[in-house]
Write an enzyme that holds these catalytic residues in place. Structure first.
Site, mmCIF file in Angstrom:
data_model
loop_
_atom_site.group_PDB
_atom_site.id
_atom_site.type_symbol
_atom_site.label_atom_id
_atom_site.label_comp_id
_atom_site.label_asym_id
_atom_site.label_seq_id
_atom_site.Cartn_x
_atom_site.Cartn_y
_atom_site.Cartn_z
ATOM 1 N N GLY A 49 53.124 77.935 36.966
ATOM 2 C CA GLY A 49 54.309 77.792 36.133
ATOM 3 C C GLY A 49 54.731 76.341 36.104
ATOM 4 C CB SER A 50 57.823 74.760 34.966
ATOM 5 O OG SER A 50 58.763 75.411 35.775
ATOM 6 C CB THR A 51 56.494 70.411 37.807
ATOM 7 O OG1 THR A 51 55.147 70.273 37.358
ATOM 8 C CG2 THR A 51 56.707 69.506 39.001
ATOM 9 N NE ARG A 52 63.915 72.102 35.884
ATOM 10 C CZ ARG A 52 65.097 71.661 35.488
ATOM 11 N NH1 ARG A 52 66.183 72.261 35.905
ATOM 12 N NH2 ARG A 52 65.206 70.664 34.657
ATOM 13 C CB THR A 53 59.484 77.317 38.630
ATOM 14 O OG1 THR A 53 60.284 77.321 37.457
ATOM 15 C CG2 THR A 53 59.615 78.655 39.319
ATOM 16 N N GLY A 54 57.928 75.372 40.624
ATOM 17 C CA GLY A 54 57.017 75.214 41.763
ATOM 18 C C GLY A 54 57.722 74.567 42.948
ATOM 19 C CE LYS A 69 58.943 86.674 38.412
ATOM 20 N NZ LYS A 69 59.014 86.915 36.953
ATOM 21 C CB CYS A 99 48.956 74.203 32.241
ATOM 22 S SG CYS A 99 47.297 74.861 32.480
ATOM 23 C CD GLU A 147 46.380 75.730 40.118
ATOM 24 O OE1 GLU A 147 46.324 74.745 39.363
ATOM 25 O OE2 GLU A 147 45.681 75.827 41.139
ATOM 26 C CD GLU A 174 54.225 71.224 30.820
ATOM 27 O OE1 GLU A 174 55.173 71.698 31.480
ATOM 28 O OE2 GLU A 174 53.035 71.527 31.015
#
Ligand code: NAD
Length: 492
Positions: free
Chosen positions: A236-241, A183, A294, A259, A393
């Site tokens: 992607g972002s840490t929040r989504t991770g 995706k 990143c 990542e 970030e």
């Protein structure tokens, strides 16, 4: 190639399932060009039913196409052909990549496309190199580990380098014999469709490399939670991770590679040779892709005695950058991905200034020939570790400046409470450089340079909240394999 006419680019939309384009979805997302805000296409949003279909197709292809069972050298041959087709397709792929992303055409042509091809070639070479081990056992037994693919891997990619980020996921997964459902970001959904087409043309069986389109909440979440997905690899972002990790835990304790974000320091000692070169490196590290990287070197830590001089040179070099659409020749400062993201950058700077930071350059929108969201490279001084621009970030061309007097102080400032993705050290003293390397919690440390070379063997990945696992290197290949232990009693 150094320019193209955006009006001439034909965009093919849809999902790519079982080797074919599919235009199914309850609703669509309109996709805008960051360079001028023009909506140029739309993509369907894959709902749960479409994810079910895509994953089931991938499972069937994994079980029946022979991709996992074929001789590894044959898989390698197909992937090498895939890499060749990607490289040969640069005239199509590069403008397609550049049109709706933040990648200037010259970079897309000279770096993104060839780097994508080379990454696929790199992992093709692994296909027959790692098969497992024979263990040291007593004479009555033979013990071994056998490397096996997972099955169907879900790969979720960000928008900042659409082709390259996707290739870091799909290439090792395919080389190891897995099927993949990718995706891409809903903001940059098209170039990977061409990648999937080329894979089929190269001989990757239909259904082994699929693309589903949609947002994170509907499509990404449904994909991650599908019970037939054996592993998830995400950038992607840490929040989504964190959300993906929770979804993986809730839907069957699936392994994840993450990542994530960063807030990477660049430490400059007064003995660093050739201050102009150092300044150029620092400028490059925060303005490539308009800082939407990143590993952007976003926190500059300078030994006090040279801080003013270095800052001055940096601001001068900022002035050489040329804001412009990705399709124009000579663009070196591409747009911010979206208007809301440009507003967010501006807000962070405003709040940082309100809390005591001073602007030494930038701090406002850039003038460009098109109405896209361009932001001036910005240097913020008089900041503390708590200043918003230092702490968070920004994902834009925003550099903060802090000074230090001792190595200990430099290390203290370099440590970020959450992130540990990358770092840079600039010094002529090797012992000092190594003390910094040892002293920092970062997944990558560059010494007297900043940024990757084309050495694919060097993996990338974060410490702390910047991630789990690695992309690139042998590590990323092995992360796409499971290792089965076998112990045979040889006395019968
Ligand atoms: P993002 O986290 O917003 O989105 C990334 C992808 O995840 C997109 O495809 C999105 O649709 C999908 N997604 C969002 N919510 C989801 C959910 N709940 N379930 C499943 N999928 C979901 O990130 P972005 O804005 O696209 O990219 C920028 C971020 O990526 C930055 O933080 C940057 O540091 C990071 N990044 C990290 C690396 C690395 O190698 N460490 C590389 C590039 C970018």
């Amino acid at each position: 190639m150094d320019r193209f006419d955006p009006a001439t680019i034909n965009v093919r939309s849809g999902h790519f399932i079982d080797g074919e384009y599919v235009d199914a979805g309850a609703s669509h997302i309109e996709v805008a060009r960051p360079s001028d805000g023009v909506i140029y296409a739309s993509v369907p949003i894959a709902d749960a039913a479409l994810i079910d279909r895509a994953v089931q197709n991938a499972w069937t292809a994994y079980g029946t196409s022979g991709w996992a069972r074929t001789a590894p050298r044959e898989r390698a041959r197909v992937l090498r052909r895939f890499a060749d087709l990607v490289a040969a397709d640069a005239d199509t792929l590069a403008p397609l990549e550049s049109l709706g992303s933040t990648r200037p055409i010259r970079d897309a042509f000279n770096w993104d496309v060839p780097f994508t091809a080379e990454g696929i070639r790199f992992y093709a070479e692994f296909a027959d190199k790692i098969g497992g081990d024979v263990a040291a056992t007593d004479h009555d037994h033979l013990g071994m580990t056998i490397a096996e693919p997972y099955g169907v891997i879900a790969a979720i990619a960000p928008w900042n380098f659409p082709l390259v980020m996707a290739s870091w996921k799909i290439a090792p997964a395919l080389a190891a014999g897995n099927a993949v459902v990718l995706k891409p970001s809903e903001m940059t959904p098209f170039s990977v469709l061409r990648l999937a087409e080329l894979a089929v043309e190269a001989g990757v069986p239909p259904g082994i490399f699929n693309v589903v389109q949609g947002d994170g909440r509907t499509t990404g979440d449904a994909l991650v939670r599908d019970p037939r997905i054996a592993k998830v690899t995400f950038t992607g972002s840490t929040r989504t991770g964190a959300a993906i990790m929770a979804a993986c835990a809730e839907s069957g304790t699936k392994p994840v590679t993450l990542e994530l974000g960063g807030k990477s320091p660049q430490i400059v000692f007064a003995d660093a040779p050739r201050l102009d070169d150092v300044a150029r490196r620092i400028v490059g590290a925060i303005t490539v892709n308009a800082g939407q990287v990143c590993v952007a070197g976003s926190r500059l830590l300078v030994e006090r005695s040279i801080a003013d001089e270095l800052a001055e040179r940096i601001v001068n070099f900022f002035g050489e950058l040329k804001a412009g659409p990705t399709w124009a020749p000579g663009t070196t400062l591409p747009p911010i991905i979206s208007e809301p993201q440009a507003v967010r950058i501006d807000t962070i700077i405003e709040r940082s200034v309100a809390s005591g930071a001073t602007l030494r350059g930038g701090g406002r929108r850039a003038d460009a020939a098109t109405p896209g969201a361009f932001y001036m490279p910005t240097l913020l001084a008089n900041v503390t570790p708590d200043t918003e621009a230092v702490r968070h970030e920004v994902f834009g061309p925003v550099l903060t400046l802090q000074t230090f007097d001792t190595e200990e102080e430099a290390l203290e400032l370099a440590a970020h409470p959450e992130y540990g993705l990358a770092a840079g050290v600039h010094t002529a003293d090797l012992g000092r450089a190594l003390r910094m390397v040892r002293g920092m919690e970062a997944g990558t440390v560059w010494v007297n340079r900043y940024g990757r070379t084309s050495d694919f063997m060097i993996p990338t990945g974060g410490y702390k909240r910047s991630g789990i696992g690695k992309d690139l290197g042998r590590q990323a290949y092995e992360a796409n394999l499971r290792f089965k232990s076998v112990l045979i009693d040889v006395r019968l």
